[in-house]
Design an enzyme around this catalytic site. Structure first.
Site, PDB file in Angstrom:
ATOM      1  CD1 TRP A 198       0.653   4.547  -3.679  1.00 23.18           C
ATOM      2  CD2 TRP A 198      -0.920   3.272  -2.989  1.00 23.18           C
ATOM      3  NE1 TRP A 198      -0.146   4.041  -4.911  1.00 23.18           N
ATOM      4  CE2 TRP A 198      -1.066   3.215  -4.236  1.00 23.18           C
ATOM      5  CE3 TRP A 198      -1.842   2.284  -2.113  1.00 23.18           C
ATOM      6  CZ2 TRP A 198      -2.196   2.732  -5.030  1.00 23.18           C
ATOM      7  CZ3 TRP A 198      -2.859   2.054  -2.867  1.00 23.18           C
ATOM      8  CH2 TRP A 198      -3.086   2.027  -4.152  1.00 23.18           C
TER       9      TRP A 198
ATOM     10  CG  ASP B 183       4.217   0.341  -0.209  1.00 20.67           C
ATOM     11  OD1 ASP B 183       4.549  -0.484  -1.231  1.00 20.67           O
ATOM     12  OD2 ASP B 183       3.173   0.780  -0.141  1.00 20.67           O
TER      13      ASP B 183
ATOM     14  CE  LYS C 288       1.935  -0.234  -8.390  1.00 26.81           C
ATOM     15  NZ  LYS C 288       1.333  -0.194  -7.289  1.00 26.81           N
TER      16      LYS C 288
END
Ligand SMILES: *Cc1c(COP(=O)(O)O)cnc(C)c1O
Length: 359
Positions: free
Chosen positions: A102, A171, A195
């Site tokens: 990511w 993030d 999530k």
């Protein structure tokens, strides 16, 4: 039939009681005489849903008053663009930490807007370790420092917040709400909902107010934090149902005793699973124990010809979605807040049993 435990990395499991509550109020929400999906986002009923969700999140995370909380669309991936658009503020450089999949995505997008200084890079150790902070190469002219506090695929998680003289952007898609964090240390925190917040379709952005309102010119108006903040995330129609669902999860979290309580459970869940992995030669996890993720636990079988059988048998035992990401191989158990400790215990039993039969 035994209980079903879903270890999906995302979209991930929701607490069962939240799903039941959503089911119960799906057709008629409160006094609205319609489903929460069917009512105006500007009407009194939804406004209450929206405000309560924000208020509960502020309480849970202890978010200071000089931060805006936004409920946006476009996933965490849209933030890969919105962060440079909003935070460069006339500068031409930003520092990025590369600790995994990511991070790489965030870096690639930032490079469309500015010069990116990679201040530390875990590529060489295959994203299993984080370089000692003292050795990071931080460019002091950077507008901000960006990092991914939990890399969902390799299962690499920070246990510290970098100390720098510039706004920090994180993030937190796969770690938000899993442990206490000091929001005041950050310029921006963002997280896709699917999530640890709720269902796919919303992204929570927590942004310090003084960082709003100086954007790279000629960018989409929706990508300006000021547009979103000045309109309470309702410049256009927000994703109302995911926003509502997130609110239900926040209420559930408060019932669990808040972040401190869930943090203790999360630590216990993760440490017993890693202990099981470490105590056998049959399973392994390559991540530096100091930086092992509490949320995503990848593990490899010594004999990968057993992978298929492991997945088949675990699925039949009602342990779902354990297949690892293809870049890591093996298995991955995502054990977000909604995974009860009994789910981890059941997985551990299954793993021991499988090893006994096939080890
Ligand atoms: C899942 C995930 C993303 C991608 O989120 P989208 O909502 O699909 O854009 C980004 N970062 C991290 C850390 C993730 O876990």
């Amino acid at each position: 039939m035994s209980e079903i435990y879903n270890f999906s990395a995302g979209p991930a499991a929701l607490p069962k009681s939240v799903l039941r509550q959503i089911q119960e109020e799906l057709l008629e929400y409160g006094n609205a005489k319609a489903s929460v999906m069917e009512i105006s986002h500007r009407g009194v009923d939804f406004m209450q849903v929206a405000q309560k969700a924000e208020q509960d999140l502020r309480e849970l995370m202890n978010i200071p008053n000089n931060y805006k909380v936004l409920f946006l669309q476009g996933g965490a991936s849209a933030q890969f663009s919105m962060v440079p658009i909003n935070l460069l503020r006339g500068k031409t450089k930003a520092s990025y930490v590369n600790t995994g999949h990511w991070s790489v995505k965030a870096i690639a997008e930032a490079q469309r807007y500015c010069e990116v200084n990679i201040c530390t890079d875990s590529t060489a150790n295959k994203f299993t370790d984080i370089e000692d902070f003292a050795n990071w190469n931080i460019d002091q002219d950077s507008a901000y420092l960006h990092y991914t506090s939990n890399e969902t695929i390799a299962g690499l998680e920070f246990d510290f917040i970098p100390e720098v003289d510039m706004p920090i952007v994180a993030d937190m898609s796969s770690t938000i709400l899993s442990r206490e964090i000091d929001v005041s240390k950050f310029g921006v925190i963002y997280a896709g909902a699917q999530k640890n917040i709720g269902m796919a379709g919303a992204t929570v952005v927590i942004v310090r107010e003084d960082l709003i309102g100086d954007v790279v010119p000629k960018q989409p108006i929706l990508f300006d934090y000021a547009t979103q903040a000045n309109n309470n995330s309702m410049y256009n129609t927000p994703s109302t149902f995911p926003w509502y669902a997130a609110g239900r999860v926040f209420e559930w979290l408060k019932e669990q005793g808040g972040i401190k309580a869930i943090e203790a459970i999360n630590e216990r869940k993760a440490s017993k699973l890693y202990a099981t992995i470490d105590s056998s030669d049959f399973y392994s996890n390559p991540v530096n124990p100091k930086y092992r993720s509490w949320m995503n636990v990848p593990f490899i079988l010594a004999d990968d010809s057993l992978d298929k059988l492991f997945l088949e048998k675990s699925y039949n035992a009602n342990l779902l979605a354990l297949k690892g990401h293809k870049s890591v191989g093996g298995m991955r158990a995502s054990i977000y807040n909604s995974m009860p400790e009994s789910g981890v215990d059941t997985l551990i039993e299954f793993m021991a049993d499988f090893e006994k039969q096939h080890g």
